[in-house]
Design a protein around this motif. Structure first.
Motif, mmCIF file in Angstrom:
data_model
loop_
_atom_site.group_PDB
_atom_site.id
_atom_site.type_symbol
_atom_site.label_atom_id
_atom_site.label_comp_id
_atom_site.label_asym_id
_atom_site.label_seq_id
_atom_site.Cartn_x
_atom_site.Cartn_y
_atom_site.Cartn_z
ATOM 1 N N LEU A 131 -5.830 14.126 0.463
ATOM 2 C CA LEU A 131 -5.270 12.910 -0.126
ATOM 3 C C LEU A 131 -3.998 12.442 0.579
ATOM 4 N N ARG A 132 -3.165 13.377 1.016
ATOM 5 C CA ARG A 132 -1.913 12.998 1.680
ATOM 6 C C ARG A 132 -2.199 12.315 3.026
ATOM 7 N N ARG A 133 -3.196 12.816 3.742
ATOM 8 C CA ARG A 133 -3.564 12.167 4.998
ATOM 9 C C ARG A 133 -4.149 10.783 4.727
ATOM 10 N N LEU A 134 -4.918 10.673 3.668
ATOM 11 C CA LEU A 134 -5.506 9.386 3.301
ATOM 12 C C LEU A 134 -4.412 8.354 2.996
ATOM 13 N N GLU A 135 -3.341 8.794 2.350
ATOM 14 C CA GLU A 135 -2.219 7.885 2.078
ATOM 15 C C GLU A 135 -1.623 7.350 3.373
ATOM 16 N N ARG A 136 -1.542 8.199 4.381
ATOM 17 C CA ARG A 136 -1.005 7.776 5.683
ATOM 18 C C ARG A 136 -1.909 6.728 6.321
ATOM 19 N N TYR A 137 -3.210 7.000 6.310
ATOM 20 C CA TYR A 137 -4.161 6.045 6.864
ATOM 21 C C TYR A 137 -4.060 4.691 6.148
ATOM 22 N N LEU A 138 -3.975 4.715 4.839
ATOM 23 C CA LEU A 138 -3.915 3.474 4.073
ATOM 24 C C LEU A 138 -2.650 2.678 4.385
ATOM 25 N N ALA A 139 -1.517 3.372 4.498
ATOM 26 C CA ALA A 139 -0.245 2.694 4.773
ATOM 27 C C ALA A 139 -0.290 1.985 6.125
ATOM 28 N N ILE A 140 -0.878 2.646 7.135
ATOM 29 C CA ILE A 140 -0.991 2.041 8.464
ATOM 30 C C ILE A 140 -2.031 0.928 8.458
ATOM 31 N N ALA A 141 -3.146 1.159 7.772
ATOM 32 C CA ALA A 141 -4.223 0.164 7.739
ATOM 33 C C ALA A 141 -3.763 -1.135 7.086
ATOM 34 N N TRP A 142 -3.048 -1.040 5.968
ATOM 35 C CA TRP A 142 -2.548 -2.252 5.311
ATOM 36 C C TRP A 142 -1.597 -3.005 6.234
ATOM 37 N N ASP A 143 -0.811 -2.277 7.011
ATOM 38 C CA ASP A 143 0.147 -2.911 7.910
ATOM 39 C C ASP A 143 -0.549 -3.556 9.111
ATOM 40 N N SER A 144 -1.767 -3.127 9.429
ATOM 41 C CA SER A 144 -2.458 -3.602 10.632
ATOM 42 C C SER A 144 -2.841 -5.071 10.577
#
Length: 363
Positions: A131-144
């Motif tokens: 879940l913690r890695r998923l949070e990182r992916y989501l934060a970057i993806a939203w910023d993309s």
């Protein structure tokens, strides 16, 4: 060679790119499909060719991220390489870009994929589940600038699917979650509705989660090499470099290598951690850090069991990595806009640009 053998519209070529390309005389538009060292594969209306950047391009580049990346639209001096490698003279403005900090580097930015409409964040429901890695992916993806979609793979290996889905739903606020398996024809059909002419989808995730397998399923043939599950229940790493693949009349997909590290350069915490932002609105102090301040609504939510302490820790960590430590959500947005428009006169021109875009949308 016959012209217009490639449907450039299906490849993602929009009127916006066409208009920008008109300012470059005697050059042709193409899209980068793969890269190997200093050589690129570029798809033009006459097919795929090998190309390299011009000497002037090398001279102009100030940062590694300014070089062409998979998904970029570029201007080249020819439409095939029958007379030698094509020469890339410039990259057209990116509409969206998924970036991360280069592995082992403090400075370099690695462009994972450019000009994408949707980011499929792939995570398997076996030992890769994090879940913690998923949070990182989501934060970057939203910023993309693209729309993130979570794709949970290998559901056939999961014994507590409902529990894991609930855990994902708690952090995937406003994000659609798809459950897939490659062991049946119906196991990946939910992905098809995101495919359409001209759209670009990037598959992002750790090694061995099944990205290439899903793409092969969508293509209906074994185009990408894949390997099975190892004895430790993890997938074998297969994809070695980013590659753009055309789906006839259904747009394109970008396969990416698994990322062991996901260093954060920029992140959209207001979307990926909107639950914390909502709670923070009830804090006593506007600049509450959610650590030691009295009447902190976020800390109270942790005490009440409404917010996991690990999620707040993840929020702090991402804030620090993306250099937003000590800033609240409004200050972060202001900082991001200032950075985005730093070369155009800063906030004054940013506000002018935003107003103009708003008027265009209302027309």
């Amino acid at each position: 060679m016959k012209l217009n053998t490639i449907d450039m519209n299906n490849l993602g070529l929009t009127e916006e790119f066409i208009q920008e390309a008109k300012s470059y005389k005697d050059l042709f538009i193409g899209r980068v499909t793969s890269q190997y060292k200093n050589l690129y594969k570029v798809m033009t209306e006459n097919g795929e060719m090998t190309a390299e950047v011009s000497g002037k391009f090398h001279y102009r580049v100030k940062d590694f991220s300014e070089y062409p990346a998979v998904g970029d639209f570029v201007m080249v001096d020819r439409t095939d390489d029958s007379q030698g490698n094509g020469i890339i003279h410039c990259t057209l403005a990116r509409r969206s870009v998924f970036v991360r900090k280069s592995a082992g580097s403090k400075e370099d930015i690695q462009v994972v994929a450019a000009n994408i409409d949707t980011v499929f964040i792939c995570m398997s429901l076996n030992n890769d589940f994090n879940l913690r890695r998923l949070e990182r992916y989501l934060a970057i993806a939203w910023d993309s600038g693209a729309i993130p979609v979570i794709v949970l793979t290998k559901s056939d290996l999961c014994k507590d699917l409902e529990t894991k889905l609930n855990e994902v739903a708690a952090i995937a606020l406003g994000v659609e979650v798809l459950v897939t398996t490659s062991t049946s024809d119906e196991g990946y059909q939910s992905l098809n509705r995101f495919l359409s002419n001209g759209k670009t989808i990037a598959f992002i995730g750790s090694s061995g989660v099944g990205k290439s397998t899903l793409i092969n399923c969508l293509l209906g043939q074994e185009v990408l090499d894949t390997n099975g599950i190892r004895n430790d229940d993890k997938g074998r790493h297969t994809t070695t470099r980013r590659e753009l693949i055309i789906l006839p009349n259904r747009g394109v997909v970008i396969d990416t290598p698994g990322m062991r590290e996901l260093g954060v350069i920029r992140a959209d915490l207001s979307k990926s951690f909107s639950d914390i932002d909502e709670l923070a609105a009830s804090c006593r102090f506007n600049d509450c850090t959610h650590k030691n301040e009295p009447n902190c609504a976020v800390q109270q939510a942790i005490k009440d069991g409404r917010l996991p302490a690990e999620r707040l820790e993840s929020y702090w960590k991402l804030k620090k990595e993306s250099k937003y430590e000590g800033l609240n959500s409004k200050m972060i947005e202001k900082e991001k806009i200032s950075e985005m428009f730093s070369g155009m006169g800063g906030m004054k021109n940013a506000r002018k640009y935003i107003k103009e875009q708003g008027r265009k949308k209302r027309r």
